[in-house]
Design a protein around this motif. Sequence first.
Motif: not given
Lengths: 242, 377
Positions: B288-289, B292, B371-372, B374-375, B377
Amino acid sequence: MLALRGERLDKTYGAGDNRVVALHDVTLGVEAGEVAALLGPSGSGKSTLLTTLGLLQLPDRGSVWLAGREVVVGGRALADLSALRRRQIGFVFQKANLVPFLSALENVMVAFEINGERGRVARRRALDLLGYLGLADRADHRPDELSGGQQQRVAIARALAMSPPLVLADEPTAALDGARSRDVMLLFRRIAHERGTAVVVVTHDHRVLDAFDTVHEMEDGVLAPPRAQGRPLTTPADPPPP
Amino acid sequence: MNLAYLDLRHQLRRFVATAFGLGLLFAIVLAMGGIYRGMVEDAVVLVERSGADLWLVQRGTRGPFAERSTVPAVLEDRARAVAGVAWAHPFSSFTLEPEHAGRSLRLTLVGLGWPDDRGASLGVTRGRALERSRGEIVVDASLGLALGETLTLGDDPYRVVGIGAGLVASGGDPLGFVTHADLERIQSYLAADARRALPPGDSDSAPSGAQAILVRVAPGTSVAAVRARFASFTDVDVYSQSDERSFLLEGVVDKARRQIGLFRALLALVSGIVVSLVVFNMTVAKTREIALLKLMGARTRLIVSMIVQQALLLSVLAYGVAFAASQVAFGLFPRRVVVGAEELAGVFVLAVGIALVASLAAVRRALQIPPTTILAG
């Protein structure tokens, strides 16, 4: 001046029986200093529109302009999209998505780091931003030491780090209670009006609609004509922006 | 602000524990190399401290370090008669296990060419070299004998007059040095007694003469010229000191070298897999990092650099543990472990190389993270 414009955007996922039209002939413009809401039920295409406008994915057709410059045309990038995201777009998410092993200050400094700005100047600017958002006394706290609303404000500070002309927020209040949701929306409004930043917020939350200058509603990938609110909220007195 | 460092700071204990474990693996790699070098150094001690330029051995053999060799007793005098020879004396050795003070000592006994050779070149660190033609012995310190102590070999007592360091045979046994006449006396007694089973090729039967004749060429004389003269002898072969050294290494150490080399390669592979898995898991844990960072427009090199820095730091820290272990523990090993600057540098380069190669899979994984993510949830 238009900070953001998407014109005749189409986006389809899958093929055959699994084909889903996420965006159909969507055109949207947001002025500098405007706070716009994207409303719509789940699956209506809001997030697809947000990621397309945020240059995270390319549309099948259509164009995107950022600060008057055409950056995507006919589903093709005309510039380095990562670089544009780095300097011209700030993102805020449903969860704050703070890096758990960094302090609030370091989480904001990440944005400077990504842009090659390091050292004392980055630190001072990050501290100024946290101060602007009322978090100066929380700068050294880790995310698990902050409340949900404070975490979201740190995420907003991170999004504002490079003073982008555009901030895109994907349901930023979904994890917050009513009072904190309103605080965050008022914050967006303040940022937009004080800094001239265009803010687009995807939301389900009808309680905070009065915080927006315009409301766009989506259904089945189609965007309805914008509805102007014309009823600006009163924001509390705040210190001037850094 | 260094993201790699900040991430590691967050999981410092786990990281240090991993580095410690990996360091022990590197320490074994280092030890294997050190053991090999120790074997080489031990193996050539006798050849290098003999002071001989040439070795005369039984015709058709490569000398006592490669196979059984026996030369006639008169060869010593014939060798002395050759022009350009400074000295010539017999060389013999065998391994025995005498009882001493209630315990069994295992040592390889070497005969010195008294009176020319009294063991002055052995590097005695305590006591002295031989001064009498009978009844004295110089031993390696690892035997644990004290100066003046008496050791019974064969049927006679031998007084310890000198103690040296690093005096070991190619098999790792400590060496003892007596005069050649004493050695023959002990050998004859043991052969007649025949109560002890000794390793083949040593004293399982008593040879009639020496195993080789060592020759020192006179100063100012060409070794090659003297060697050419010995080449005309029909009953012996002549080898240089470096020939004998090579025979020793080829015969005694080569298989060990290959075995150790294979073992080290396997250890390096295991280390590589460990680093790879650790770095890969650390990267997956940061999905996730990383998403982000990518969403925020981070350059690829920032993400790659974070992963590679962590892999390098892990390897370098592990190398530090291995280095510390080498300084503390290797001296306790029963055989000599020789870790020189070259070995240390080699393992350091290996550690860095492993880190770089091991980070490839993690980098590949990181670059594949959309990158998505992170979207979601």
